[in-house]
Structure formats: structure tokens, C-alpha cells
Design an enzyme around this catalytic site. Structure first.
Site, short mmCIF file in Angstrom:
data_model
loop_
_atom_site.label_atom_id
_atom_site.label_comp_id
_atom_site.label_asym_id
_atom_site.label_seq_id
_atom_site.Cartn_x
_atom_site.Cartn_y
_atom_site.Cartn_z
N HIS A 214 -12.53 9.29 4.49
CA HIS A 214 -11.22 8.66 3.54
C HIS A 214 -10.04 9.71 4.07
O HIS A 214 -10.43 11.08 4.09
CB HIS A 214 -11.41 8.76 2.05
CG HIS A 214 -10.06 8.87 1.48
ND1 HIS A 214 -9.55 7.83 1.01
CD2 HIS A 214 -9.57 9.93 0.90
CE1 HIS A 214 -8.38 8.04 0.25
NE2 HIS A 214 -8.53 9.45 0.19
N TYR B 220 -10.58 5.86 -6.32
CA TYR B 220 -9.93 4.55 -5.87
C TYR B 220 -9.41 3.78 -7.19
O TYR B 220 -9.99 2.98 -7.93
CB TYR B 220 -10.98 3.53 -5.16
CG TYR B 220 -11.57 3.91 -4.00
CD1 TYR B 220 -10.52 4.12 -2.89
CD2 TYR B 220 -12.76 4.32 -3.65
CE1 TYR B 220 -10.65 4.33 -1.73
CE2 TYR B 220 -12.91 4.62 -2.29
CZ TYR B 220 -12.15 5.00 -1.09
OH TYR B 220 -12.42 5.21 0.03
N ARG C 273 -3.88 11.15 9.29
CA ARG C 273 -4.25 9.77 9.32
C ARG C 273 -4.22 9.37 10.51
O ARG C 273 -4.67 8.59 11.20
CB ARG C 273 -2.95 9.23 8.52
CG ARG C 273 -2.63 8.97 7.07
CD ARG C 273 -4.12 8.36 6.52
NE ARG C 273 -4.03 7.11 6.45
CZ ARG C 273 -4.63 6.04 5.87
NH1 ARG C 273 -5.24 6.51 4.75
NH2 ARG C 273 -4.43 4.70 5.78
N LYS D 155 -17.08 10.26 4.26
CA LYS D 155 -17.68 9.20 3.39
C LYS D 155 -19.21 9.27 3.40
O LYS D 155 -19.93 9.86 4.63
CB LYS D 155 -17.26 7.73 3.53
CG LYS D 155 -15.94 7.81 3.06
CD LYS D 155 -15.06 6.29 3.46
CE LYS D 155 -13.92 5.99 2.86
NZ LYS D 155 -13.61 4.83 3.36
N THR E 87 -7.59 1.73 9.45
CA THR E 87 -8.64 1.29 8.17
C THR E 87 -9.81 0.55 8.96
O THR E 87 -10.80 0.69 8.68
CB THR E 87 -7.87 0.78 7.15
OG1 THR E 87 -6.76 1.46 6.76
CG2 THR E 87 -8.96 0.33 6.16
N GLU F 245 -5.05 13.09 -5.29
CA GLU F 245 -6.48 13.29 -4.89
C GLU F 245 -6.93 14.69 -4.74
O GLU F 245 -8.18 15.02 -5.22
CB GLU F 245 -6.56 12.75 -3.55
CG GLU F 245 -6.37 11.25 -3.66
CD GLU F 245 -6.41 10.42 -2.38
OE1 GLU F 245 -6.48 11.00 -1.27
OE2 GLU F 245 -6.16 9.23 -2.33
N ASN G 1 -16.16 2.98 7.30
CA ASN G 1 -15.26 3.72 8.35
C ASN G 1 -15.42 5.27 8.15
O ASN G 1 -14.43 5.99 8.71
CB ASN G 1 -13.95 3.13 7.97
CG ASN G 1 -13.36 3.31 6.85
OD1 ASN G 1 -13.87 3.82 5.93
ND2 ASN G 1 -12.42 2.74 6.66
P1 GDP Z 1 -7.62 3.71 3.98
O1 GDP Z 1 -6.41 4.46 3.36
O2 GDP Z 1 -7.10 3.67 5.57
O3 GDP Z 1 -9.03 4.24 4.06
O4 GDP Z 1 -7.58 1.95 3.30
P2 GDP Z 1 -7.28 1.73 2.17
O5 GDP Z 1 -6.96 2.72 1.35
O6 GDP Z 1 -6.22 0.46 2.23
O7 GDP Z 1 -8.68 1.17 1.82
C1 GDP Z 1 -9.59 1.90 1.18
C2 GDP Z 1 -11.02 1.62 1.96
O8 GDP Z 1 -11.33 0.24 1.56
C3 GDP Z 1 -11.04 1.50 3.32
O9 GDP Z 1 -11.12 2.55 3.78
C4 GDP Z 1 -12.29 0.56 3.76
O10 GDP Z 1 -13.28 1.26 3.49
C5 GDP Z 1 -12.13 -0.32 2.34
N1 GDP Z 1 -11.52 -1.48 2.81
C6 GDP Z 1 -9.88 -1.86 2.84
N2 GDP Z 1 -9.74 -2.99 2.99
C7 GDP Z 1 -10.89 -3.96 2.89
C8 GDP Z 1 -10.99 -5.18 3.24
O11 GDP Z 1 -10.29 -5.86 3.39
N3 GDP Z 1 -12.63 -5.61 3.20
C9 GDP Z 1 -13.48 -4.77 3.02
N4 GDP Z 1 -14.78 -5.01 2.93
N5 GDP Z 1 -13.30 -3.30 2.90
C10 GDP Z 1 -11.86 -2.87 2.73
MG MG Z 2 -6.11 4.75 1.41
#
Ligand code: GDP
Ligand code: MG
Length: 164
Positions: free
Chosen positions: A130, A50, A90, A10, A96, A141, A127
Site C-alpha cells: 500500500h 480503509y 506511487r 501488505k 493498482t 495514514e 498487490n
Molecule cells: P491503491 O491506492 O493503488 O492501493 O488502490 P485503491 O486505494 O483504489 O484500492 C485499495 C486496494 O483495494 C488496492 O490496492 C487493491 O488491493 C484493492 N482493490 C482496489 N480495487 C479493487 C477491485 O476493483 N477489485 C478488487 N478485488 N480489489 C480491489
Molecule cells: Mg489508495
């Protein structure tokens, strides 16, 4: 069992010069890079990455923050191949939420903030990376980010230890 998965370093990972460090971890685990490029996405493209699914899982506000985050600078987009690659990547990436991500994982080693903090400050959780969450997301993707001609099948040193 040989799978392909998508990862994107990212904008914060690129800006913090973590590209080599992060890709090195995947390479050392024996995962094969089969596609790679740097791309600065616009918001329209970020919305395709997204999808509505993130809105359902994380809410509208988080999706909006994520669109800004993903399009704020270039990312390094990569397709990795290996045995159970989706799950293995992962595992190497970690949880996450950086606060919960274990040391030794990419997110556990290179960031630390919590959901509570990010939500209070109205920030997307930064973080650094992705990674596709499952097989369906990986297929979607990879197709979104790469053309067929940008993906390559070739032999590398690890194949010696994976194939008979
Ligand atoms: P990932 O697959 O581990 O990246 O997690 P997700 O697909 O659930 O979410 C995508 C991205 O959204 C995450 O990597 C974070 O950058 C962001 N994110 C997810 N949940 C939250 C949240 O509750 N609060 C905030 N501020 N950002 C979030
Ligand atoms: Mg995800």
C-alpha cells in the site's frame, strides 16, 4: 517539497519474504526511512485505514475484502521522506491492478492478477504493498499508524546530494 508518505508491505508481501527487496528499492531511490514497524492489525484498525472513501471509490464488497486482507497477518508499516515523496513512491509502487502495472514497478514485478479475476473469485487484489495516494491521505495514514515519538529526523548519505 520535502514530503513524508506512508507505505505498508501488505500481508502477502511479508509472507512472500519481499520486505528487504521492497524496502531496498525505496532506499536505492534515495528515500529516507523515518519510521518503521511490524503490526498485525485487527479489523477495527483496518476499517480506520480503509475509510468510507474506499467504499465510495471501489464499493462495499471491495472494502470488506480489503479489511480481511489487511488484518490476515502482520504488515510492515513505513514512513518515507524525500522530495515529492508521495508521487515518487506511487511511481515506484506502480498501478493498482497488477495486470496493468509496468515491469520495473513493485506491483508489476511481484504480482500479475487482474481486477476481473479477483472480482470473479471474490478476492482483494493482492498487490503486495500500500502507498498513500495523495497528501491528505499521507497525513491521515501517518498519524493513524505512528505516534510522533516513533518518527525520526536524522541525516543520511543522500542528504549530501539533496541539500546545499
Ligand atoms: P491503491 O491506492 O493503488 O492501493 O488502490 P485503491 O486505494 O483504489 O484500492 C485499495 C486496494 O483495494 C488496492 O490496492 C487493491 O488491493 C484493492 N482493490 C482496489 N480495487 C479493487 C477491485 O476493483 N477489485 C478488487 N478485488 N480489489 C480491489
Ligand atoms: Mg489508495
Amino acid at each position: 517539497m520535502i514530503e513524508r508518505t506512508f507505505v505498508a508491505i501488505k500481508p502477502d508481501g511479508v509472507q512472500r519474504s519481499l520486505v528487504g527487496e521492497i524496502l531496498g528499492r525505496f532506499e536505492k531511490a534515495g528515500l529516507k526511512i523515518v519510521g518503521m514497524k511490524m503490526q498485525w492489525s485487527d479489523k477495527e484498525f483496518a476499517l480506520k485505514h480503509y475509510t468510507d472513501d474506499i467504499e465510495k471509490r471501489r464499493g462495499k464488497k471491495v472494502r470488506e475484502l480489503l479489511i480481511d486482507y489487511l488484518s490476515e497477518g502482520p504488515v510492515v508499516a513505513v514512513v518515507l521522506e524525500g522530495v515529492h515523496a508521495i508521487e515518487i513512491v506511487r511511481k515506484i509502487v506502480g498501478a493498482t491492478e497488477p495486470k496493468s502495472a509496468l515491469p520495473g514497478t513493485i506491483r508489476g514485478d511481484f504480482c500479475h492478477v487482474s481486477y476481473d479475476y479477483a472480482d470473479k473469485e471474490e478476492l482483494a487484489i493482492r498487490n503486495v504493498i500500500h502507498a498513500s495516494g495523495n497528501r491528505e491521505d499521507a497525513e491521515y495514514e501517518i498519524r493513524l499508524w505512528f505516534k510522533d515519538l516513533e518518527l525520526h529526523s536524522y541525516k543520511n548519505a543522500h542528504d549530501l546530494h539533496i541539500f546545499k
